[in-house]
Design a protein around this motif. Structure first.
Motif, short mmCIF file in Angstrom:
data_model
loop_
_atom_site.label_atom_id
_atom_site.label_comp_id
_atom_site.label_asym_id
_atom_site.label_seq_id
_atom_site.Cartn_x
_atom_site.Cartn_y
_atom_site.Cartn_z
N MET A 1 -7.29 -11.02 -4.31
CA MET A 1 -7.76 -9.80 -4.75
C MET A 1 -6.29 -8.78 -4.64
N ARG A 2 -6.13 -7.99 -5.75
CA ARG A 2 -5.02 -7.53 -6.17
C ARG A 2 -4.92 -6.25 -5.06
N LYS A 3 -3.70 -5.93 -4.47
CA LYS A 3 -3.31 -4.96 -3.67
C LYS A 3 -3.49 -3.64 -4.28
N SER A 4 -3.91 -2.49 -3.45
CA SER A 4 -4.17 -1.12 -4.11
C SER A 4 -2.83 -0.56 -3.79
N PHE A 5 -2.63 0.36 -4.74
CA PHE A 5 -1.08 1.13 -4.58
C PHE A 5 -0.75 1.83 -3.33
N TYR A 6 -1.89 2.12 -2.63
CA TYR A 6 -1.64 2.70 -1.29
C TYR A 6 -1.25 1.48 -0.46
N GLU A 7 -2.00 0.24 -0.53
CA GLU A 7 -1.39 -0.86 0.35
C GLU A 7 0.07 -0.86 0.03
N TYR A 8 0.19 -1.04 -1.17
CA TYR A 8 1.63 -1.23 -1.35
C TYR A 8 2.72 -0.22 -1.12
N LEU A 9 2.36 1.01 -1.19
CA LEU A 9 3.03 2.24 -0.89
C LEU A 9 3.41 2.20 0.73
N MET A 10 2.34 1.57 1.52
CA MET A 10 2.59 1.63 2.88
C MET A 10 3.92 0.29 3.18
N THR A 11 4.18 -0.40 2.13
CA THR A 11 5.35 -1.32 2.45
C THR A 11 6.86 -0.65 2.27
N GLU A 12 6.64 0.66 1.86
CA GLU A 12 8.03 1.49 1.50
C GLU A 12 8.05 2.55 2.74
N ARG A 13 7.29 2.62 3.57
CA ARG A 13 7.34 3.51 4.63
C ARG A 13 8.53 3.31 5.44
N ASN A 14 9.38 4.34 5.84
CA ASN A 14 10.44 4.37 6.60
C ASN A 14 10.83 5.68 7.29
N PRO A 15 10.35 5.87 8.23
CA PRO A 15 10.23 7.54 9.05
C PRO A 15 12.06 7.85 8.89
N ASN A 16 12.92 6.82 9.02
CA ASN A 16 14.35 7.10 9.05
C ASN A 16 15.19 7.09 7.95
N SER A 17 14.35 7.11 6.68
CA SER A 17 15.04 6.99 5.60
C SER A 17 14.79 8.33 4.64
#
Length: 73
Positions: A1-17
């Motif tokens: 099953m393909r990942k949703s956009f949100y699931e992908y977007l969460m891999t880009e999280r970085n509170p220090n960036s």
């Protein structure tokens, strides 16, 4: 099953960036209404236009979407 956009977007999280996509991801994480289970560009774009005051420009979403598509392939 393909990942949703949100699931992908969460891999880009970085509170220090200060990267625009990381900040988008950080804010989307706290957005209780974000459409988390879709991979439909138009649905997400419409939601962001109408509800995402935390996103200063939809160009950031467009850039994140292109990274998402590359991630899927």
């Amino acid at each position: 099953m393909r990942k949703s956009f949100y699931e992908y977007l969460m891999t880009e999280r970085n509170p220090n960036s200060h990267d625009e996509i990381a900040e988008f991801a950080n804010n989307a994480f706290f957005d209780q209404s974000f459409p988390k289970h879709t991979d439909n560009f138009d649905e997400i774009s419409k939601y962001l236009e109408e509800n995402a005051g935390y996103l200063p420009s939809l160009t950031i979403f467009d850039d994140a979407w292109q990274k998402y598509l590359a991630y899927l392939n």
